[in-house]
Design a protein around this motif. Structure first.
Motif, PDB file in Angstrom:
ATOM      1  N   ALA A 170       0.829  -1.200   0.000  1.00 24.15           N
ATOM      2  CA  ALA A 170       0.000   0.000   0.000  1.00 24.15           C
ATOM      3  C   ALA A 170       0.867   1.256   0.000  1.00 24.15           C
ATOM      4  O   ALA A 170       0.574   2.234  -0.688  1.00 24.15           O
ATOM      5  CB  ALA A 170      -0.930  -0.010   1.203  1.00 24.15           C
ATOM      6  N   ALA A 171       1.944   1.233   0.782  1.00 23.36           N
ATOM      7  CA  ALA A 171       2.835   2.398   0.833  1.00 23.36           C
ATOM      8  C   ALA A 171       3.531   2.608  -0.493  1.00 23.36           C
ATOM      9  O   ALA A 171       3.664   3.762  -0.988  1.00 23.36           O
ATOM     10  CB  ALA A 171       3.853   2.220   1.939  1.00 23.36           C
TER      11      ALA A 171
ATOM     12  N   VAL B  68       3.959   5.729  -5.584  1.00 19.33           N
ATOM     13  CA  VAL B  68       4.048   5.742  -7.035  1.00 19.33           C
ATOM     14  C   VAL B  68       2.838   6.456  -7.669  1.00 19.33           C
ATOM     15  O   VAL B  68       2.931   6.992  -8.758  1.00 19.33           O
ATOM     16  CB  VAL B  68       4.188   4.297  -7.567  1.00 19.33           C
ATOM     17  CG1 VAL B  68       4.156   4.244  -9.083  1.00 19.33           C
ATOM     18  CG2 VAL B  68       5.436   3.652  -7.043  1.00 19.33           C
ATOM     19  N   GLY B  69       1.740   6.501  -6.969  1.00 19.31           N
ATOM     20  CA  GLY B  69       0.536   7.157  -7.483  1.00 19.31           C
ATOM     21  C   GLY B  69      -0.488   6.195  -8.028  1.00 19.31           C
ATOM     22  O   GLY B  69      -1.407   6.582  -8.742  1.00 19.31           O
TER      23      GLY B  69
END
Length: 163
Positions: free
Chosen positions: A152-153, A158-159
């Protein structure tokens, strides 16, 4: 002015050491120290001499005598080491056993306390082992949770949309 006890009869070859009264004085001092310490260790181990008053004086006497006994044995052990390793090992084990028996005989309360502390450590080690087992049983779930958080991080950085 030269001190005759120190500067008397130094031979040309330095391997021999001093001659004359210096050697006599050294032999007398080392001999008397060895006799005093060895006699005290033997008499104390046999129960004839007991200076332990249950306080810190007895512990200090025990520590000093044990240290002196080991310090007196060290030159002998080094000489034996030059002759034979096996002989030096036997002398080292004998010295360690005799000094160890002397210390244990003079300070039995300390060793009882160490044994009691060992029993407490065994109980605590069982609890620590249960904690490790619990952590091992949790590890697959923790690894999966950590990988979800890292994914998730990374996706946020990265977007990409977080699933």
């Amino acid at each position: 002015m030269r001190n005759p006890w120190v500067h008397d009869d130094v031979p040309d070859d330095a391997g021999k050491g001093y001659d004359g009264p210096v050697r006599l004085l050294a032999a007398f001092m080392w001999g008397s120290l060895a006799l005093l310490v060895g006699g005290f260790v033997l008499l104390s181990g046999a129960g004839v001499v007991d200076l332990a008053d249950g306080g810190s004086l007895g512990e200090v006497v025990t520590g000093v005598v044990a240290a002196l006994a080991l310090a007196l044995a060290l030159p002998i052990l080094l000489k034996l080491l030059a002759i034979s390793r096996a002989l030096a090992l036997l002398a080292f084990l004998g010295t360690g056993a005799s000094v160890g028996r002397f210390v244990i005989a003079r300070e039995p309360e300390r060793f009882r306390a160490l044994l009691d502390a060992r029993d407490g450590l065994v109980e605590n080690a069982d609890s620590l082992g249960e904690l490790f087992e619990f952590a091992d049983s949790m590890s697959p779930a923790v690894v999966d949770g950590a990988s979800v958080v890292i994914d998730a991080a990374t996706a946020t950085a990265v977007g990409l949309p977080v699933a």
